[in-house]
Design an enzyme around this catalytic site. Sequence first.
Site, short mmCIF file in Angstrom:
data_model
loop_
_atom_site.label_atom_id
_atom_site.label_comp_id
_atom_site.label_asym_id
_atom_site.label_seq_id
_atom_site.Cartn_x
_atom_site.Cartn_y
_atom_site.Cartn_z
N SER A 140 0.85 -1.20 0.00
CA SER A 140 0.00 0.00 0.00
C SER A 140 0.88 1.24 0.00
O SER A 140 2.01 1.21 0.50
CB SER A 140 -0.86 -0.01 1.26
N TYR A 153 -1.08 -0.11 10.27
CA TYR A 153 -1.19 -0.78 8.97
C TYR A 153 0.00 -0.41 8.08
O TYR A 153 0.61 -1.28 7.43
CB TYR A 153 -2.51 -0.36 8.34
N1 LIG Z 1 -8.71 -1.01 -0.67
C1 LIG Z 1 -7.69 -0.18 -0.81
O1 LIG Z 1 -7.88 1.03 -1.04
C2 LIG Z 1 -6.26 -0.69 -0.74
C3 LIG Z 1 -5.23 0.22 -1.00
C4 LIG Z 1 -3.91 -0.22 -0.96
C5 LIG Z 1 -3.66 -1.55 -0.67
N2 LIG Z 1 -4.69 -2.43 -0.41
C6 LIG Z 1 -4.34 -3.83 -0.16
O2 LIG Z 1 -5.03 -4.63 -1.12
C7 LIG Z 1 -5.25 -5.96 -0.60
C8 LIG Z 1 -6.71 -6.32 -0.75
O3 LIG Z 1 -7.48 -5.41 0.02
P1 LIG Z 1 -9.05 -5.19 -0.21
O4 LIG Z 1 -9.25 -3.72 -0.19
O5 LIG Z 1 -9.52 -6.01 -1.35
O6 LIG Z 1 -9.59 -5.76 1.20
P2 LIG Z 1 -10.96 -6.49 1.59
O7 LIG Z 1 -12.06 -6.07 0.72
O8 LIG Z 1 -11.05 -6.29 3.06
O9 LIG Z 1 -10.63 -8.03 1.27
C9 LIG Z 1 -9.67 -8.71 2.00
C10 LIG Z 1 -9.78 -10.20 1.72
O10 LIG Z 1 -8.84 -10.88 2.53
C11 LIG Z 1 -9.51 -11.78 3.41
N3 LIG Z 1 -8.76 -11.83 4.66
C12 LIG Z 1 -8.55 -10.84 5.55
N4 LIG Z 1 -7.83 -11.29 6.58
C13 LIG Z 1 -7.57 -12.58 6.34
C14 LIG Z 1 -6.89 -13.59 7.08
N5 LIG Z 1 -6.32 -13.33 8.25
N6 LIG Z 1 -6.79 -14.83 6.54
C15 LIG Z 1 -7.37 -15.12 5.34
N7 LIG Z 1 -8.05 -14.20 4.61
C16 LIG Z 1 -8.16 -12.96 5.13
C17 LIG Z 1 -10.91 -11.21 3.54
O11 LIG Z 1 -11.89 -12.17 3.94
P3 LIG Z 1 -12.21 -12.43 5.51
O12 LIG Z 1 -12.24 -11.09 6.17
O13 LIG Z 1 -13.51 -13.16 5.53
O14 LIG Z 1 -11.07 -13.27 5.99
C18 LIG Z 1 -11.15 -10.77 2.10
O15 LIG Z 1 -11.43 -11.88 1.28
C19 LIG Z 1 -4.77 -5.90 0.85
O16 LIG Z 1 -3.45 -6.43 0.94
C20 LIG Z 1 -4.76 -4.42 1.17
O17 LIG Z 1 -3.86 -4.11 2.21
C21 LIG Z 1 -5.98 -2.03 -0.44
#
Ligand SMILES: NC(=O)c1ccc[n+]([C@@H]2O[C@H](COP(=O)([O-])OP(=O)(O)OC[C@H]3O[C@@H](n4cnc5c(N)ncnc54)[C@H](OP(=O)(O)O)[C@@H]3O)[C@@H](O)[C@H]2O)c1
Length: 236
Positions: A140, A153
């Site tokens: 991120s 984070y």
């Molecule tokens: N959204 C943004 O703006 C953004 C920006 C920069 C980087 N990112 C990065 O992009 C990636 C995806 O994020 P997202 O925004 O798609 O998040 P999200 O919508 O919260 O999805 C996260 C996924 O990971 C699963 N997960 C979370 N904790 C877990 C665990 N301990 N074990 C197994 N599965 C787990 C969640 O399901 P469960 O909760 O049911 O386990 C869900 O399927 C992450 O690495 C995040 O840090 C996101």
Amino acid sequence: VSGRTKPPNAIVTGASRGLGFELAKALAERGWRLVVDARGADALEAAADELRAVGEVIVLQGDVADERHRQVLVAAAGEPVDLLVNNASVLGASPLPVLADYPLAELERVYRVNVLAPLALTQLALPHLGNGAVILNVTSDAGAEAYEGWGGYGSSKAALDQLTAVLAAEHPDLRIYSVDPGDMRTEMHQQAFPREDISDRPPPSESIPGLLRLIEGELPSGRYRAADLVPVSSAR
Ligand SMILES: NC(=O)c1ccc[n+]([C@@H]2O[C@H](COP(=O)([O-])OP(=O)(O)OC[C@H]3O[C@@H](n4cnc5c(N)ncnc54)[C@H](OP(=O)(O)O)[C@@H]3O)[C@@H](O)[C@H]2O)c1
């Protein structure tokens, strides 16, 4: 993928929604055989139905912070493992606390999921990686910029970036990336901005072309931003 007799194997963590789900769908459509996980069973089952409609997908419910679950993930992937995507991640405390008030037990949990689990999965997968295998760690901008409230984070993503860089130096035969997908309209993003309308943020599907370029291309190991990886012709 084309020209191979066996479909390539990938592990994608956190694929029940958001970026992980979109990437899993794109890979399944391109002929990858997938092992995916998430903790929440309901969302995972719904995602599994969609993913199985497009490709070969093994779905395992569990927490990447759990050693036993990690072993099951890698064992299910078959030989060789061609791609490991460490996407599963937690935001930590919400609303985002300043570091002065950060609950340390929560920070420990953030590091377990965002830092130790990707390294542990990498350690387990390394002996099974095939020629030209790829490890893709999702980072991120909060890991590189000093935003107030993002110290928990953000420091976990900074650690993940450094693990990625050192792993790349230690394994010059592999392609090992960290990739910043950019802001995305997902549950995690909503959690970071609890009372805000985030509908102006792009959907996670917009980050997928950049991730695919890393996975299927020949770029050297390193840290990338998905937005910088889109082909020039489709850049805005
Ligand atoms: N959204 C943004 O703006 C953004 C920006 C920069 C980087 N990112 C990065 O992009 C990636 C995806 O994020 P997202 O925004 O798609 O998040 P999200 O919508 O919260 O999805 C996260 C996924 O990971 C699963 N997960 C979370 N904790 C877990 C665990 N301990 N074990 C197994 N599965 C787990 C969640 O399901 P469960 O909760 O049911 O386990 C869900 O399927 C992450 O690495 C995040 O840090 C996101």
